[in-house]
Write a protein that holds these residues in place. Structure first.
Motif, PDB file in Angstrom:
ATOM      1  N   ALA A 195      15.010 -58.437  15.092  1.00 59.21           N
ATOM      2  CA  ALA A 195      14.073 -58.338  16.227  1.00 59.21           C
ATOM      3  C   ALA A 195      14.000 -59.663  16.975  1.00 59.21           C
ATOM      4  O   ALA A 195      13.834 -60.727  16.369  1.00 59.21           O
ATOM      5  CB  ALA A 195      12.691 -57.943  15.729  1.00 59.21           C
ATOM      6  N   THR A 196      14.117 -59.571  18.285  1.00 55.72           N
ATOM      7  CA  THR A 196      14.187 -60.794  19.094  1.00 55.72           C
ATOM      8  C   THR A 196      12.815 -61.372  19.405  1.00 55.72           C
ATOM      9  O   THR A 196      12.726 -62.524  19.809  1.00 55.72           O
ATOM     10  CB  THR A 196      14.925 -60.506  20.407  1.00 55.72           C
ATOM     11  OG1 THR A 196      14.257 -59.431  21.094  1.00 55.72           O
ATOM     12  CG2 THR A 196      16.373 -60.119  20.141  1.00 55.72           C
ATOM     13  N   LEU A 197      11.762 -60.575  19.240  1.00 52.98           N
ATOM     14  CA  LEU A 197      10.405 -61.091  19.420  1.00 52.98           C
ATOM     15  C   LEU A 197       9.869 -61.449  18.036  1.00 52.98           C
ATOM     16  O   LEU A 197       9.716 -60.583  17.174  1.00 52.98           O
ATOM     17  CB  LEU A 197       9.510 -60.054  20.096  1.00 52.98           C
ATOM     18  CG  LEU A 197       8.071 -60.500  20.380  1.00 52.98           C
ATOM     19  CD1 LEU A 197       8.064 -61.697  21.326  1.00 52.98           C
ATOM     20  CD2 LEU A 197       7.253 -59.348  20.949  1.00 52.98           C
ATOM     21  N   VAL A 198       9.578 -62.715  17.866  1.00 46.32           N
ATOM     22  CA  VAL A 198       9.170 -63.208  16.559  1.00 46.32           C
ATOM     23  C   VAL A 198       7.713 -63.659  16.623  1.00 46.32           C
ATOM     24  O   VAL A 198       7.331 -64.396  17.531  1.00 46.32           O
ATOM     25  CB  VAL A 198      10.046 -64.407  16.129  1.00 46.32           C
ATOM     26  CG1 VAL A 198       9.624 -64.909  14.770  1.00 46.32           C
ATOM     27  CG2 VAL A 198      11.521 -64.012  16.127  1.00 46.32           C
ATOM     28  N   LYS A 199       6.936 -63.203  15.682  1.00 44.55           N
ATOM     29  CA  LYS A 199       5.522 -63.611  15.614  1.00 44.55           C
ATOM     30  C   LYS A 199       5.363 -64.664  14.525  1.00 44.55           C
ATOM     31  O   LYS A 199       5.973 -64.575  13.446  1.00 44.55           O
ATOM     32  CB  LYS A 199       4.645 -62.403  15.331  1.00 44.55           C
ATOM     33  CG  LYS A 199       4.663 -61.375  16.457  1.00 44.55           C
ATOM     34  CD  LYS A 199       3.676 -60.262  16.215  1.00 44.55           C
ATOM     35  CE  LYS A 199       3.759 -59.206  17.313  1.00 44.55           C
ATOM     36  NZ  LYS A 199       3.452 -59.772  18.659  1.00 44.55           N
ATOM     37  N   GLY A 200       4.547 -65.662  14.839  1.00 40.04           N
ATOM     38  CA  GLY A 200       4.330 -66.730  13.892  1.00 40.04           C
ATOM     39  C   GLY A 200       2.866 -66.903  13.542  1.00 40.04           C
ATOM     40  O   GLY A 200       2.046 -66.015  13.766  1.00 40.04           O
ATOM     41  N   ILE A 201       2.564 -68.076  13.041  1.00 38.91           N
ATOM     42  CA  ILE A 201       1.191 -68.354  12.651  1.00 38.91           C
ATOM     43  C   ILE A 201       0.353 -68.763  13.860  1.00 38.91           C
ATOM     44  O   ILE A 201       0.900 -69.115  14.903  1.00 38.91           O
ATOM     45  CB  ILE A 201       1.137 -69.464  11.580  1.00 38.91           C
ATOM     46  CG1 ILE A 201       1.696 -70.773  12.132  1.00 38.91           C
ATOM     47  CG2 ILE A 201       1.876 -69.027  10.324  1.00 38.91           C
ATOM     48  CD1 ILE A 201       1.500 -71.965  11.198  1.00 38.91           C
ATOM     49  N   ASN A 202      -0.959 -68.699  13.678  1.00 36.25           N
ATOM     50  CA  ASN A 202      -1.909 -69.157  14.696  1.00 36.25           C
ATOM     51  C   ASN A 202      -1.774 -68.425  16.036  1.00 36.25           C
ATOM     52  O   ASN A 202      -2.148 -68.972  17.072  1.00 36.25           O
ATOM     53  CB  ASN A 202      -1.767 -70.668  14.942  1.00 36.25           C
ATOM     54  CG  ASN A 202      -1.992 -71.477  13.675  1.00 36.25           C
ATOM     55  OD1 ASN A 202      -2.632 -70.996  12.729  1.00 36.25           O
ATOM     56  ND2 ASN A 202      -1.473 -72.679  13.645  1.00 36.25           N
ATOM     57  N   GLY A 203      -1.264 -67.214  16.023  1.00 35.27           N
ATOM     58  CA  GLY A 203      -1.183 -66.410  17.235  1.00 35.27           C
ATOM     59  C   GLY A 203      -0.003 -66.707  18.144  1.00 35.27           C
ATOM     60  O   GLY A 203       0.080 -66.163  19.254  1.00 35.27           O
TER      61      GLY A 203
END
Lengths: 113, 112
Positions: free
Chosen positions: B54-62
């Motif tokens: 997946a090219t959209l990556v979610k990380g920490i702190n929003g």
């Protein structure tokens, strides 16, 4: 889980003096990195260890810098003699193995007067 | 050779505003891409990473970032800035070696 530990956090020395930095990586991490971070810049790799072996030291100025990682755990980075231009932050990082996420310690801020 | 360009050494936003930090990379092979955050007098903390999939990556702190191969970009965004987001942000690339190549960093300031 404890993170990467570095000491000292701050060091002030006069030029031509020797200095050493110590790093304890995350337990079980085979790969250890030393980076140099100049003010306003991103970190630059100095040396990378896989266990006890230095597998990439191409950016380490070997005339004055040396490093060791005895028993494949802790590591020491030494500068002898220090020059004014060595003032920077020295970061240690570790990862389980190459290409895994690197976890960074808080760094040692060196000031050479 | 790999390289990373971060556009804008300083970015200022108001609290609650959108955060957009730009990163473009150069790599001859499919890259692994990272965003790290550095608070004053601290080491770097991983925000997020892209390896494959997946090219959209979610990380920490929003925070999140989108890998766009056609644009060789990996921009970092956050819908609503908090005062605690003020820090230095570094984009990095790793192309099938073990060497992380960092950009020069972007300092984010958040105003009340």
């Amino acid at each position: 889980e404890a993170g990467v530990v570095q000491s000292p956090r701050y060091k002030i020395i006069e030029k031509k003096q020797p200095v050493a930095f110590w790093c304890n990586p995350i337990s079980g991490h085979n790969t250890l990195y030393w980076y140099l971070q100049n003010l306003g810049q991103g970190p630059e790799l100095l040396i990378r260890y896989e266990n006890e072996e230095a597998v990439d030291d191409s950016q380490l100025p070997k005339d004055r810098f040396s490093a060791e990682r005895l028993k494949g755990v802790d590591s020491t980075l030494k500068i002898q003699p220090a020059e004014l231009g060595d003032s920077a932050v020295y970061l240690c990082a570790s990862s389980l193995r190459g290409l895994d996420t690197q976890y960074f310690g808080p760094g040692t801020r060196l000031t050479v007067l | 050779a790999q390289s990373v360009t971060q556009l804008g050494s300083h970015v200022s936003v108001s609290e609650g505003a959108l955060v957009l930090l730009r990163c473009n990379y150069s790599s001859s092979v499919p890259p692994y891409l990272f965003w790290y955050v550095q608070y004053p007098n601290q080491g770097l903390q991983l925000l997020l990473k892209y390896t494959t999939g997946a090219t959209l990556v979610k990380g920490i702190n929003g925070f999140e970032a989108e890998f766009k191969k056609s644009e060789t970009s990996f921009h970092l965004t956050k819908p609503s800035a908090h005062m605690s987001d003020a820090a230095e942000y570094f984009c990095a690339v790793n192309s099938n070696t073990d060497k992380l190549i960092f950009g020069t960093g972007t300092r984010l300031q958040v105003f009340p």
